[in-house]
Design a protein around this motif. Structure first.
Motif, short mmCIF file in Angstrom:
data_model
loop_
_atom_site.label_atom_id
_atom_site.label_comp_id
_atom_site.label_asym_id
_atom_site.label_seq_id
_atom_site.Cartn_x
_atom_site.Cartn_y
_atom_site.Cartn_z
N ASN A 159 18.89 21.86 66.90
CA ASN A 159 18.69 22.84 66.26
C ASN A 159 19.41 24.49 66.65
OD1 ASN A 159 17.51 24.43 64.24
ND2 ASN A 159 15.44 24.60 65.34
N LEU A 160 18.99 24.61 68.13
CA LEU A 160 19.77 25.87 68.79
C LEU A 160 21.13 25.82 68.60
CD1 LEU A 160 17.54 25.93 72.06
CD2 LEU A 160 17.30 27.67 70.05
N SER A 161 21.79 24.77 68.68
CA SER A 161 23.47 24.96 68.71
C SER A 161 23.76 25.28 67.32
CB SER A 161 24.01 23.61 68.88
OG SER A 161 23.83 22.54 68.14
N LEU A 162 22.84 24.77 66.18
CA LEU A 162 23.43 24.89 65.03
C LEU A 162 23.06 26.26 64.62
CD1 LEU A 162 23.76 23.39 62.24
CD2 LEU A 162 21.48 23.43 61.89
N THR A 163 21.93 27.02 65.02
CA THR A 163 21.61 28.36 64.58
C THR A 163 22.41 29.43 65.42
OG1 THR A 163 19.64 28.45 65.92
CG2 THR A 163 19.06 27.80 63.87
N LYS A 164 22.50 29.08 66.74
CA LYS A 164 23.14 30.17 67.43
C LYS A 164 24.68 29.90 67.48
CE LYS A 164 19.48 31.68 69.61
NZ LYS A 164 18.71 32.61 69.39
N TYR A 165 25.21 28.67 67.13
CA TYR A 165 26.68 28.64 67.62
C TYR A 165 27.38 28.25 66.22
CZ TYR A 165 31.03 26.51 69.59
OH TYR A 165 32.25 26.16 70.01
N ILE A 166 27.16 26.91 65.64
CA ILE A 166 27.73 26.15 64.56
C ILE A 166 28.01 27.09 63.57
CG2 ILE A 166 27.90 24.37 63.22
CD1 ILE A 166 26.57 22.67 65.38
N LYS A 167 26.96 27.74 62.94
CA LYS A 167 27.03 28.86 61.84
C LYS A 167 27.99 29.71 62.02
CE LYS A 167 22.61 27.47 59.74
NZ LYS A 167 21.30 27.71 59.31
N THR A 168 28.18 30.03 63.05
CA THR A 168 29.25 31.34 63.30
C THR A 168 30.74 30.92 63.33
OG1 THR A 168 29.27 31.02 66.07
CG2 THR A 168 27.39 32.35 64.92
N LEU A 169 31.06 29.65 63.21
CA LEU A 169 32.27 29.12 63.26
C LEU A 169 32.91 28.94 61.60
CD1 LEU A 169 31.71 26.15 65.57
CD2 LEU A 169 32.89 28.39 66.31
N ASN A 170 34.23 28.90 61.70
CA ASN A 170 34.83 28.61 60.24
C ASN A 170 34.40 27.19 60.12
OD1 ASN A 170 36.70 26.73 61.51
ND2 ASN A 170 38.12 28.42 61.86
N ILE A 171 34.57 26.53 58.75
CA ILE A 171 33.90 25.50 58.35
C ILE A 171 34.81 24.37 58.96
CG2 ILE A 171 35.55 25.19 56.42
CD1 ILE A 171 31.95 24.34 56.30
N GLU A 172 35.78 24.27 59.30
CA GLU A 172 36.57 23.04 60.00
C GLU A 172 35.97 22.79 61.35
OE1 GLU A 172 40.88 21.49 60.43
OE2 GLU A 172 40.46 22.51 58.50
N ASN A 173 35.89 23.98 62.19
CA ASN A 173 35.27 23.96 63.42
C ASN A 173 33.82 23.64 63.34
OD1 ASN A 173 37.71 24.21 64.68
ND2 ASN A 173 37.43 26.38 64.69
N ALA A 174 33.15 24.19 62.42
CA ALA A 174 31.81 23.97 62.25
C ALA A 174 31.26 22.38 62.16
CB ALA A 174 31.27 24.67 61.12
#
Length: 155
Positions: free
Chosen positions: A71-86
């Motif tokens: 959950n932390l990685s999702l809210t803090k990191y993954i959502k900031t990436l472009n879709i392919e890297n996400a």
């Protein structure tokens, strides 16, 4: 194009999720059928205590961590990436979450059969139950990556 990548990701996550269950069920079947040896720690009180303490600590630490770290990685990191890297990062963190739960489940289920004490069974059961919060689904991936808003805007 993006639909294919999401479908491929979902397929991989489902395979990994079901593989976890196959490993757990295979382990239980191995002990129940006598392929794996039961009761190896019975009679050695010190080893039983250390093993049970380790199993409980694994459950106490790794189960909440596996659910919270995703959950932390999702809210803090993954959502900031472009879709392919996400999508790549989402897969990686989903795999980490499943592996952490698998470690707890395998160790504690084995611990149950090694000691024939219910402590391992309860901790292993908690890990297997926690895996129910990790069931992959298309709606889940889309909502967690905030892709439902983008799809609605495209239509």
């Amino acid at each position: 194009m993006m639909e294919k990548k999401i479908k491929a990701l979902l397929t991989l996550l489902k395979i990994e999720f079901y593989a976890m269950w196959v490993i757990v069920i295979g382990l239980i079947a191995g002990y129940e059928c006598g392929i794996l040896e039961e009761g190896v720690l019975i009679g050695n009180d010190n080893a039983m205590y250390v093993a049970q303490l380790t199993g409980v600590l694994l459950a106490i630490c790794l189960i909440p961590m596996s659910l919270r770290i995703f959950n932390l990685s999702l809210t803090k990191y993954i959502k900031t990436l472009n879709i392919e890297n996400a999508l790549k990062s989402y897969r990686r963190w989903s795999e980490v979450r499943i592996i952490l739960l698998l470690v707890v489940a395998v160790f504690n289920i084995s611990l149950y059969y090694w000691t024939m004490d219910n402590t391992g069974l309860l901790c292993g059961g908690m890990a297997v139950l926690a895996s129910m919060f990790c069931i992959p689904g298309k709606k889940r991936i889309l909502s967690e990556l905030d892709l439902t808003k983008e799809e609605e805007e495209e239509v």
